[in-house]
Design a protein around this motif. Structure first.
Motif, PDB file in Angstrom:
ATOM      1  N   GLY A 101     -12.019  -1.688   6.408  1.00  0.00           N
ATOM      2  CA  GLY A 101     -11.502  -1.062   7.587  1.00  0.00           C
ATOM      3  C   GLY A 101     -10.053  -1.380   7.248  1.00  0.00           C
ATOM      4  N   MET A 102      -9.950  -2.001   7.168  1.00  0.00           N
ATOM      5  CA  MET A 102      -7.739  -2.130   6.798  1.00  0.00           C
ATOM      6  C   MET A 102      -7.469  -1.213   5.737  1.00  0.00           C
ATOM      7  SD  MET A 102      -5.935  -5.482   5.215  1.00  0.00           S
ATOM      8  CE  MET A 102      -6.534  -4.848   3.147  1.00  0.00           C
ATOM      9  N   LEU A 103      -8.273  -0.867   4.649  1.00  0.00           N
ATOM     10  CA  LEU A 103      -7.708   0.012   3.284  1.00  0.00           C
ATOM     11  C   LEU A 103      -7.709   1.068   3.962  1.00  0.00           C
ATOM     12  CD1 LEU A 103      -9.817  -1.441   0.197  1.00  0.00           C
ATOM     13  CD2 LEU A 103      -7.330  -1.028   1.008  1.00  0.00           C
ATOM     14  N   GLY A 104      -8.279   1.391   5.130  1.00  0.00           N
ATOM     15  CA  GLY A 104      -8.835   2.936   6.032  1.00  0.00           C
ATOM     16  C   GLY A 104      -7.562   2.619   6.539  1.00  0.00           C
ATOM     17  N   VAL A 105      -7.431   2.083   7.231  1.00  0.00           N
ATOM     18  CA  VAL A 105      -5.856   1.936   8.229  1.00  0.00           C
ATOM     19  C   VAL A 105      -4.821   2.040   6.989  1.00  0.00           C
ATOM     20  CG1 VAL A 105      -4.510   1.566   9.585  1.00  0.00           C
ATOM     21  CG2 VAL A 105      -7.023   0.749   9.604  1.00  0.00           C
ATOM     22  N   LEU A 106      -4.496   1.302   5.999  1.00  0.00           N
ATOM     23  CA  LEU A 106      -3.637   1.930   5.210  1.00  0.00           C
ATOM     24  C   LEU A 106      -3.306   2.927   4.528  1.00  0.00           C
ATOM     25  CD1 LEU A 106      -3.613  -1.790   3.612  1.00  0.00           C
ATOM     26  CD2 LEU A 106      -1.782  -0.879   5.190  1.00  0.00           C
ATOM     27  N   ALA A 107      -4.263   3.135   4.471  1.00  0.00           N
ATOM     28  CA  ALA A 107      -4.566   5.126   3.562  1.00  0.00           C
ATOM     29  C   ALA A 107      -4.366   5.761   4.790  1.00  0.00           C
ATOM     30  CB  ALA A 107      -5.728   4.958   3.095  1.00  0.00           C
ATOM     31  N   ARG A 108      -4.146   5.757   6.034  1.00  0.00           N
ATOM     32  CA  ARG A 108      -3.807   6.557   6.986  1.00  0.00           C
ATOM     33  C   ARG A 108      -2.029   6.553   7.201  1.00  0.00           C
ATOM     34  NH1 ARG A 108      -8.391   5.234   9.656  1.00  0.00           N
ATOM     35  NH2 ARG A 108      -7.449   3.864  10.915  1.00  0.00           N
ATOM     36  N   ARG A 109      -1.118   5.239   6.630  1.00  0.00           N
ATOM     37  CA  ARG A 109      -0.251   5.416   6.196  1.00  0.00           C
ATOM     38  C   ARG A 109       0.816   5.990   5.223  1.00  0.00           C
ATOM     39  NH1 ARG A 109       2.222   2.158  11.047  1.00  0.00           N
ATOM     40  NH2 ARG A 109       0.023   2.461  13.175  1.00  0.00           N
ATOM     41  N   GLY A 110      -0.509   6.479   4.812  1.00  0.00           N
ATOM     42  CA  GLY A 110       0.188   6.415   3.276  1.00  0.00           C
ATOM     43  C   GLY A 110       0.190   5.844   1.793  1.00  0.00           C
ATOM     44  N   TYR A 111      -0.388   3.902   2.231  1.00  0.00           N
ATOM     45  CA  TYR A 111      -0.129   3.097   1.410  1.00  0.00           C
ATOM     46  C   TYR A 111      -1.368   3.340   0.065  1.00  0.00           C
ATOM     47  CZ  TYR A 111       3.706   0.900   4.338  1.00  0.00           C
ATOM     48  OH  TYR A 111       4.633   1.378   4.908  1.00  0.00           O
ATOM     49  N   GLY A 112      -1.765   3.200  -0.670  1.00  0.00           N
ATOM     50  CA  GLY A 112      -2.951   2.558  -1.601  1.00  0.00           C
ATOM     51  C   GLY A 112      -3.201   1.069  -0.924  1.00  0.00           C
ATOM     52  N   PRO A 113      -4.182   0.816  -2.449  1.00  0.00           N
ATOM     53  CA  PRO A 113      -4.898  -0.273  -2.269  1.00  0.00           C
ATOM     54  C   PRO A 113      -4.019  -1.474  -2.615  1.00  0.00           C
ATOM     55  CG  PRO A 113      -6.015   1.167  -3.397  1.00  0.00           C
ATOM     56  CD  PRO A 113      -5.006   1.920  -3.264  1.00  0.00           C
ATOM     57  N   LEU A 114      -4.392  -2.713  -1.857  1.00  0.00           N
ATOM     58  CA  LEU A 114      -3.169  -4.057  -2.159  1.00  0.00           C
ATOM     59  C   LEU A 114      -3.206  -4.685  -3.251  1.00  0.00           C
ATOM     60  CD1 LEU A 114      -3.536  -5.036   1.470  1.00  0.00           C
ATOM     61  CD2 LEU A 114      -1.287  -3.834   0.506  1.00  0.00           C
ATOM     62  N   PRO A 115      -2.309  -4.786  -3.916  1.00  0.00           N
ATOM     63  CA  PRO A 115      -2.127  -5.866  -5.163  1.00  0.00           C
ATOM     64  C   PRO A 115      -3.584  -6.889  -5.292  1.00  0.00           C
ATOM     65  CG  PRO A 115      -0.170  -5.680  -4.758  1.00  0.00           C
ATOM     66  CD  PRO A 115      -1.088  -4.673  -3.202  1.00  0.00           C
ATOM     67  N   VAL A 116      -4.437  -7.031  -6.647  1.00  0.00           N
ATOM     68  CA  VAL A 116      -5.451  -8.189  -5.975  1.00  0.00           C
ATOM     69  C   VAL A 116      -4.691  -9.280  -6.284  1.00  0.00           C
ATOM     70  CG1 VAL A 116      -7.427  -9.394  -7.105  1.00  0.00           C
ATOM     71  CG2 VAL A 116      -6.731  -6.757  -7.628  1.00  0.00           C
ATOM     72  N   HIS A 117      -5.185 -10.115  -5.450  1.00  0.00           N
ATOM     73  CA  HIS A 117      -4.641 -11.952  -5.475  1.00  0.00           C
ATOM     74  C   HIS A 117      -5.490 -12.164  -6.678  1.00  0.00           C
ATOM     75  CE1 HIS A 117      -1.869 -11.421  -2.022  1.00  0.00           C
ATOM     76  NE2 HIS A 117      -2.437 -10.552  -1.409  1.00  0.00           N
ATOM     77  N   LEU A 118      -5.046 -13.443  -6.755  1.00  0.00           N
ATOM     78  CA  LEU A 118      -5.787 -14.444  -7.793  1.00  0.00           C
ATOM     79  C   LEU A 118      -6.549 -15.183  -6.551  1.00  0.00           C
ATOM     80  CD1 LEU A 118      -6.103 -15.795 -10.575  1.00  0.00           C
ATOM     81  CD2 LEU A 118      -3.857 -17.304  -9.772  1.00  0.00           C
ATOM     82  N   ALA A 119      -6.667 -15.248  -5.730  1.00  0.00           N
ATOM     83  CA  ALA A 119      -7.493 -16.092  -4.838  1.00  0.00           C
ATOM     84  C   ALA A 119      -8.456 -15.026  -5.119  1.00  0.00           C
ATOM     85  CB  ALA A 119      -6.668 -16.224  -3.703  1.00  0.00           C
ATOM     86  N   GLY A 120      -8.636 -13.748  -4.904  1.00  0.00           N
ATOM     87  CA  GLY A 120      -9.160 -13.268  -4.526  1.00  0.00           C
ATOM     88  C   GLY A 120     -10.166 -12.854  -5.863  1.00  0.00           C
ATOM     89  N   LYS A 121      -9.618 -12.379  -7.137  1.00  0.00           N
ATOM     90  CA  LYS A 121     -10.472 -12.772  -8.646  1.00  0.00           C
ATOM     91  C   LYS A 121     -10.902 -13.760  -8.588  1.00  0.00           C
ATOM     92  CE  LYS A 121     -10.366 -10.140 -11.986  1.00  0.00           C
ATOM     93  NZ  LYS A 121     -12.188  -8.866 -11.808  1.00  0.00           N
TER      94      LYS A 121
END
Length: 200
Positions: free
Chosen positions: A111-131
């Motif tokens: 859902g957050m990526l959808g909001v960002l995409a509507r504002r013209g932003y791409g996927p956020l950089p991957v965090h080390l914690a997520g990996k």
């Protein structure tokens, strides 16, 4: 900055081939876990976890970081985690709440990526914690499957599997919170910029 400049539009790369192979292993694992072929299912999970680490290392060392790879790799991770959790929960190897905890986090970020995409932003950089959280979960699953075997192998695998699982869940959600905070800062800065531009 150097890492961004190294990202290419190449499709035919070794890391991309590994990520594609991991995607193709997803339905194979689903059939194996559904038919009770635990030995082969364990092998597929172990190969998937090892190849997840391998494709990232090769992408950096071979200079083959690509836009397609940046989409394929996390897609393979998410799909493998989802299918594995469904299969293990269906077999009563793991509780259903574990599946819910992982899926809720991914739905939040979707859902957050959808909001960002509507504002013209791409996927956020991957965090080390997520990996790290993804790695922990991918290592937890074969161990939890191995925990179905008789003692002492099953006992040791059960302890190690749940240790990886708890760390994975914690890191997975911690990274999720970091992504939400990062998105909030981006959207807030965007809104402040719009307010400034609106001032006559």
């Amino acid at each position: 900055m150097a890492e961004k400049a190294a990202v290419s539009d190449r499709v035919l790369t070794v890391p991309n081939a590994i990520s594609l192979a991991r995607l193709l292993l997803v339905p194979v694992f689903a059939v194996l876990i559904a038919t009770g072929e635990d030995g082969w299912a364990f092998l597929v999970l172990a190969v998937s976890g090892a190849s997840d680490w391998l494709d990232g290392v090769l992408a950096r060392r071979l200079g083959q970081v690509s836009k397609l790879g940046q989409m394929l790799d996390p897609a393979a991770d998410r799909l493998f985690i989802l299918v594995t959790l469904i299969g293990l929960a269906w077999r009563d190897v793991v509780p259903w709440w574990l599946l819910v905890a992982i899926v809720l986090r991914d739905l939040l970020l979707l859902g957050m990526l959808g909001v960002l995409a509507r504002r013209g932003y791409g996927p956020l950089p991957v965090h080390l914690a997520g990996k790290a959280g993804t790695f922990a979960l991918l290592y937890a699953f074969p161990l939890l499957l191995l925990a179905e075997w008789p003692a002492p192998v099953g006992t040791v695998a059960l302890v190690l599997g749940w240790a990886f699982a708890w760390w994975g869940i914690a890191l997975y959600w911690f990274a999720g919170v970091l992504y939400v905070v990062q998105a909030w800062h981006l959207l807030s800065a965007d809104a402040r910029g719009a307010d400034v531009r609106a001032v006559p």
